[in-house]
Design a protein around this motif. Structure first.
Motif, PDB file in Angstrom:
ATOM      1  N   PRO A   1     -25.139 -19.946  15.673  1.00 41.11           N
ATOM      2  CA  PRO A   1     -26.425 -20.649  15.307  1.00 41.11           C
ATOM      3  C   PRO A   1     -27.203 -20.704  16.546  1.00 41.11           C
ATOM      4  CG  PRO A   1     -24.675 -21.472  13.909  1.00 41.11           C
ATOM      5  CD  PRO A   1     -24.369 -20.897  14.750  1.00 41.11           C
ATOM      6  N   ASP A   2     -26.297 -21.114  17.673  1.00 42.48           N
ATOM      7  CA  ASP A   2     -27.514 -21.436  18.684  1.00 42.48           C
ATOM      8  C   ASP A   2     -27.536 -20.761  20.190  1.00 42.48           C
ATOM      9  OD1 ASP A   2     -28.147 -23.919  17.099  1.00 42.48           O
ATOM     10  OD2 ASP A   2     -26.288 -24.755  18.440  1.00 42.48           O
ATOM     11  N   GLU A   3     -26.370 -19.615  20.215  1.00 42.70           N
ATOM     12  CA  GLU A   3     -26.518 -19.263  21.240  1.00 42.70           C
ATOM     13  C   GLU A   3     -25.011 -17.986  21.115  1.00 42.70           C
ATOM     14  OE1 GLU A   3     -24.237 -21.025  24.877  1.00 42.70           O
ATOM     15  OE2 GLU A   3     -23.483 -22.867  23.539  1.00 42.70           O
ATOM     16  N   GLU A   4     -25.197 -17.135  22.590  1.00 40.97           N
ATOM     17  CA  GLU A   4     -23.994 -15.757  22.167  1.00 40.97           C
ATOM     18  C   GLU A   4     -23.646 -16.446  23.817  1.00 40.97           C
ATOM     19  OE1 GLU A   4     -25.985 -11.959  22.501  1.00 40.97           O
ATOM     20  OE2 GLU A   4     -26.914 -11.979  20.658  1.00 40.97           O
ATOM     21  N   LEU A   5     -22.410 -16.160  23.085  1.00 38.65           N
ATOM     22  CA  LEU A   5     -21.338 -16.865  24.475  1.00 38.65           C
ATOM     23  C   LEU A   5     -20.416 -15.984  24.677  1.00 38.65           C
ATOM     24  CD1 LEU A   5     -20.434 -19.768  22.610  1.00 38.65           C
ATOM     25  CD2 LEU A   5     -21.822 -19.990  24.497  1.00 38.65           C
ATOM     26  N   THR A   6     -20.559 -14.809  25.829  1.00 41.60           N
ATOM     27  CA  THR A   6     -19.929 -13.709  26.657  1.00 41.60           C
ATOM     28  C   THR A   6     -18.867 -14.280  26.418  1.00 41.60           C
ATOM     29  OG1 THR A   6     -22.492 -13.349  27.303  1.00 41.60           O
ATOM     30  CG2 THR A   6     -20.655 -12.381  27.825  1.00 41.60           C
ATOM     31  N   ASP A   7     -18.128 -12.558  26.380  1.00 41.66           N
ATOM     32  CA  ASP A   7     -16.270 -13.058  26.131  1.00 41.66           C
ATOM     33  C   ASP A   7     -16.324 -13.686  25.846  1.00 41.66           C
ATOM     34  OD1 ASP A   7     -17.201 -10.413  26.940  1.00 41.66           O
ATOM     35  OD2 ASP A   7     -17.763 -10.981  29.293  1.00 41.66           O
ATOM     36  N   ALA A   8     -16.634 -14.613  24.712  1.00 39.32           N
ATOM     37  CA  ALA A   8     -15.996 -16.006  24.708  1.00 39.32           C
ATOM     38  C   ALA A   8     -14.148 -15.416  23.671  1.00 39.32           C
ATOM     39  CB  ALA A   8     -16.427 -16.806  24.100  1.00 39.32           C
ATOM     40  N   ALA A   9     -14.105 -14.375  23.454  1.00 34.34           N
ATOM     41  CA  ALA A   9     -12.515 -14.310  22.839  1.00 34.34           C
ATOM     42  C   ALA A   9     -12.356 -12.965  22.918  1.00 34.34           C
ATOM     43  CB  ALA A   9     -13.183 -13.967  20.974  1.00 34.34           C
ATOM     44  N   TRP A  10     -11.048 -12.739  22.793  1.00 37.93           N
ATOM     45  CA  TRP A  10     -10.317 -11.564  23.237  1.00 37.93           C
ATOM     46  C   TRP A  10      -9.054 -11.968  22.892  1.00 37.93           C
ATOM     47  CZ3 TRP A  10      -9.149 -16.371  24.979  1.00 37.93           C
ATOM     48  CH2 TRP A  10      -7.528 -17.222  24.994  1.00 37.93           C
ATOM     49  N   SER A  11      -8.584  -9.991  22.265  1.00 41.80           N
ATOM     50  CA  SER A  11      -7.895  -9.763  21.561  1.00 41.80           C
ATOM     51  C   SER A  11      -6.616  -8.313  21.841  1.00 41.80           C
ATOM     52  CB  SER A  11      -8.115  -9.114  20.470  1.00 41.80           C
ATOM     53  OG  SER A  11      -7.354  -8.457  19.647  1.00 41.80           O
ATOM     54  N   TYR A  12      -5.649  -8.635  21.878  1.00 42.52           N
ATOM     55  CA  TYR A  12      -4.457  -7.080  22.501  1.00 42.52           C
ATOM     56  C   TYR A  12      -4.371  -6.136  21.726  1.00 42.52           C
ATOM     57  CZ  TYR A  12      -3.954 -10.633  26.129  1.00 42.52           C
ATOM     58  OH  TYR A  12      -3.724 -10.862  27.606  1.00 42.52           O
ATOM     59  N   GLU A  13      -5.192  -5.518  21.551  1.00 47.27           N
ATOM     60  CA  GLU A  13      -5.528  -4.796  20.574  1.00 47.27           C
ATOM     61  C   GLU A  13      -3.913  -3.470  19.886  1.00 47.27           C
ATOM     62  OE1 GLU A  13      -9.333  -3.467  18.890  1.00 47.27           O
ATOM     63  OE2 GLU A  13      -9.488  -5.171  19.588  1.00 47.27           O
ATOM     64  N   ALA A  14      -3.540  -2.845  21.324  1.00 39.95           N
ATOM     65  CA  ALA A  14      -2.296  -2.231  20.747  1.00 39.95           C
ATOM     66  C   ALA A  14      -0.763  -3.579  22.260  1.00 39.95           C
ATOM     67  CB  ALA A  14      -2.591  -1.190  21.760  1.00 39.95           C
ATOM     68  N   PRO A  15      -0.886  -4.555  22.000  1.00 45.88           N
ATOM     69  CA  PRO A  15      -0.108  -5.194  23.389  1.00 45.88           C
ATOM     70  C   PRO A  15       1.209  -4.933  23.100  1.00 45.88           C
ATOM     71  CG  PRO A  15       0.137  -6.423  20.327  1.00 45.88           C
ATOM     72  CD  PRO A  15      -0.938  -5.584  20.248  1.00 45.88           C
ATOM     73  N   ILE A  16       2.265  -4.875  24.027  1.00 47.19           N
ATOM     74  CA  ILE A  16       3.474  -5.137  24.827  1.00 47.19           C
ATOM     75  C   ILE A  16       4.472  -4.766  23.072  1.00 47.19           C
ATOM     76  CG2 ILE A  16       3.176  -3.760  27.060  1.00 47.19           C
ATOM     77  CD1 ILE A  16       4.722  -6.646  27.767  1.00 47.19           C
TER      78      ILE A  16
END
Length: 113
Positions: free
Chosen positions: A76-91
């Motif tokens: 609600p207060d801000e945009e947090l750039t690159d604050a989350a990540w995911s391994y879409e195709a992990p080893i």
């Protein structure tokens, strides 16, 4: 699995908040422990309000997990750039974290209820 990485079900229920707003809650979260790093909680995508996340162009590669994709988290207060990540195709060794999202806890609140 890499001999220095452990993935297990995180005990209890977990919540993720951005700017005070709850954007996810799960009793199916995973805890990833890698070497001497602090544990990281990975939330199933289905337990996260994905409308709060937008994929960015940032990617990194970990030799033990694979290619990571990053997300901006809008609160609600801000945009947090690159604050989350995911391994879409992990080893294969860490395939359990596929379809899960983790958050930088210096910008996003992740806590056990």
């Amino acid at each position: 699995m890499s001999d220095h990485i452990t993935i297990r079900k995180a005990a209890g229920k977990w919540v993720v908040r951005a700017g005070g707003a709850v954007i996810g809650e799960s009793d199916q979260a995973l805890e990833l422990i890698e070497g001497s790093y602090p544990p990281v909680i990975y939330f199933p995508r289905g337990d996260i309000g994905m409308a709060f996340l937008e994929k960015t162009s940032k990617t990194t590669t970990c030799p033990h997990k694979g290619a990571a994709t990053y997300y901006t988290v809008t609160s609600p207060d801000e945009e947090l750039t690159d604050a989350a990540w995911s391994y879409e195709a992990p080893i294969k060794a860490v395939a359990g974290i596929k379809d899960h999202i983790a958050f930088y806890t210096d910008r996003i609140t992740v806590e056990q209820l």
